[in-house]
Design a protein around this motif. Structure first.
Motif, PDB file in Angstrom:
ATOM      1  N   GLY A 175       0.799  -1.234   0.000  1.00 54.32           N
ATOM      2  CA  GLY A 175       0.000   0.000   0.000  1.00 54.32           C
ATOM      3  C   GLY A 175       0.823   1.272   0.000  1.00 54.32           C
ATOM      4  O   GLY A 175       0.308   2.345  -0.302  1.00 54.32           O
ATOM      5  N   ILE A 214      -0.500   4.136   3.405  1.00 51.40           N
ATOM      6  CA  ILE A 214      -0.716   3.243   4.549  1.00 51.40           C
ATOM      7  C   ILE A 214       0.330   3.514   5.630  1.00 51.40           C
ATOM      8  O   ILE A 214       0.005   3.660   6.814  1.00 51.40           O
ATOM      9  CB  ILE A 214      -0.638   1.764   4.096  1.00 51.40           C
ATOM     10  N   GLU A 244      -6.863   2.295   3.229  1.00 53.02           N
ATOM     11  CA  GLU A 244      -6.698   0.879   3.602  1.00 53.02           C
ATOM     12  C   GLU A 244      -7.655  -0.004   2.828  1.00 53.02           C
ATOM     13  O   GLU A 244      -7.289  -1.082   2.354  1.00 53.02           O
ATOM     14  CB  GLU A 244      -6.916   0.697   5.109  1.00 53.02           C
ATOM     15  N   LEU A 300      -6.577   0.395  -1.239  1.00 56.38           N
ATOM     16  CA  LEU A 300      -5.308  -0.250  -1.571  1.00 56.38           C
ATOM     17  C   LEU A 300      -5.312  -1.706  -1.121  1.00 56.38           C
ATOM     18  O   LEU A 300      -4.705  -2.569  -1.767  1.00 56.38           O
ATOM     19  CB  LEU A 300      -4.141   0.536  -0.957  1.00 56.38           C
TER      20      LEU A 300
END
Lengths: 353, 353
Positions: B39, B43, B58, B61
């Motif tokens: 990610g 992230i 979150e 991705l």
């Protein structure tokens, strides 16, 4: 078994990249181009050079077109238009009119790369006098003059002493319904301003702007050199009207940095017109049943992580058909769209196999 | 016969799109990610939402990563780093350290998607006091607070009444050597400003800027609503210093539209830090022998019509490893790079066959 052919509609920078990607991935591709030549708007509108690296568009896009034509299983249909499309992914049936003859083309996937058109500054921006005064021109008109090495006042054929660009004509404008920023005009106008200063070293060049949107490397590639090396004069201000005065053009507005009204005589006024969907983009989106946003551009279904998927499986869009785009955007989305089109065939083959 | 495997280095948005493209095109792919998760920066830095559509990074991705992991012939190596690379296209030999163990990986092509890091506002921009005053934070710090639903003054845990963003910290700055514009900070700051106004309806939010670079649809998606619906106050001005005063922060500078000095007390100051090449981008570019520009980003060899090719055949770059990039740029260049990598294998097979 899915049809393995991809049809790319539009032969500008995005369509060329999409078709090249399909062909390099080993799938048959048919490129349908409405004009009698490839290369899209940079060729049709006779751009002098491409932003920001100043290459000759004929050479650069010509090389892409030659490379594409040299690949196996590539068919390029010029002076051609898609007339109808039936079926769904991965079995579309298109009827293409090729030089007056109708022809059926079967496709497993479609890439829509039908591009933009320059905003027409006659419609709702009459205060700039584009259709009234010959010395008011648009970005693409100046490109053409630069290409011919002949930057003159159209009214008398003399080189202009003082030139200005008016930014955001047809962009960031709620009254005309184009609230979006057209993204490239700050860079293109600044590039042209540099070229004018090089062609006419005695000229004074002004750019009237709201915000200079020189994102990414354009800041150092164009904006710094325009100011420091080429002495282009940037004025944060709003131009409210252009009027004829003593054989020149009087530009009236407000210098918002100085907080005062301004009136400056110019010999040539260049309108930095924005991007609107081309007639082809509007027509093809409708014909293919692909969702459009309120401006008429194709609506990406799942941005930002998927920039090219549409609401219809098997149909992808690329380049300025999706909205304001620079050449790098066109190349990148063209490549992703071509790859997604090919991948959708593989998925279809697996699913149906 | 060329090795048919593609190695993608970096598992952020661009790397995920590149690896997905390779896998969807039916070629084996190995994704090498230095962190223990996929990610990338959204992230790792705990972004609350993605610009401009506000999805949860979150979820978005994570869905991309799950889809990638579900495809055949995909290997994802977490907590892994490329230690060496020898050979040339289409036969690269990489040594990858996977959780402390060394492992050889043969590849026909490589995609470099190692991304950016946020500019460190301690280094040459001390006048903003990032490391001195707890209530001076950076864009990604505020993302993290927004994610936790806890926008407070770090000094006392109280919600801030008056908040400002200072744009162009580490960008458009010749003194520190970052002349480029980081492209996304205007959009990201404005998105965060909207989220702050929603979280703290009684707050006042200011954005001090040079030019608002809300290109394309961001103008109508973020900039108009920020001003009209959420009453974010944009001030064209330069902030020269941030000082502590009576338990608050005094922001000093010049309001360039009003043409006068300004001094405004704030409770929270957010530095809109720009993008620099990540340590991974610097290290991998060097290890792979790929040309870098003077900022340390990977240099695209043939822009604008080819955005992902490097000076080394068989090695392509994508996303913010190439320079300032928004999420759409990452997706598009990731797709083109993945497709080019696969196509380079086919070409190599034909040439050597």
């Amino acid at each position: 078994m899915a049809n393995q052919r991809v049809v790319v509609i539009g032969g500008g920078p995005a369509g060329l990249r999409a078709a090249t990607t399909v062909a390099e991935l080993g799938r048959p591709v048919v490129l349908v181009e409405q004009r009698g030549f490839l290369g899209g708007t940079p060729i049709a509108e006779r751009y002098a050079s491409m932003t920001p690296y100043l290459e000759d568009p004929e050479a650069a896009l010509g090389a892409m077109a030659s490379h594409l034509a040299s690949l196996p299983d590539v068919e390029i249909l010029l002076s051609s238009e898609v007339r109808s499309c039936s079926g769904d992914a991965p079995a579309f049936s298109l009827e293409v009119e090729v030089a007056g003859q109708s022809r059926s083309v079967e496709a497993g996937a479609i890439v829509l790369a039908t591009g933009f058109q320059h905003f027409d500054p006659g419609r709702e921006t009459q205060m700039y006098g584009y259709y009234e005064y010959p010395d008011v021109v648009a970005l693409q008109d100046l490109e053409s003059m630069l290409k011919d090495g002949n930057v003159v006042r159209p009214s008398n054929g003399e080189p202009p002493g003082r030139i200005c660009f008016i930014q955001c004509v047809g962009s960031r404008d709620r009254q005309i319904g184009n609230e979006y920023c057209s993204k490239v005009c700050c860079g293109v106008a600044s590039k042209e301003a540099i070229e004018v200063r090089q062609a006419l070293p005695d000229s004074e060049v002004f750019i009237f702007y709201i915000d200079m949107r020189m994102y990414g490397y354009w800041e150092s590639q164009i904006y710094w050199p325009a100011q420091e090396k080429h002495h282009v004069q940037y004025v944060k201000g709003i131009v409210s009207e252009v009027l004829p005065r003593d054989g020149r053009l009087l530009v009236r507005g407000e210098d918002t940095t100085m907080g005062r009204p301004m009136e400056i005589p110019m010999d040539l006024v260049v309108l930095s017109v924005g991007m609107e969907p081309s007639p082809g983009t509007r027509a093809m989106a409708k014909l293919l049943g692909v969702a459009q946003n309120k401006y008429g551009f194709v609506e990406a279904a799942r941005p930002p992580l998927d920039t090219v998927g549409t609401n219809r499986p098997g149909i992808f869009a690329a380049g300025a058909a999706l909205g304001p785009a620079d050449l790098e955007d066109c190349a990148s989305t063209g490549g992703l769209a071509g790859a997604r089109a090919v991948a959708s065939l593989a998925t279809a083959a697996v699913t149906s196999g």
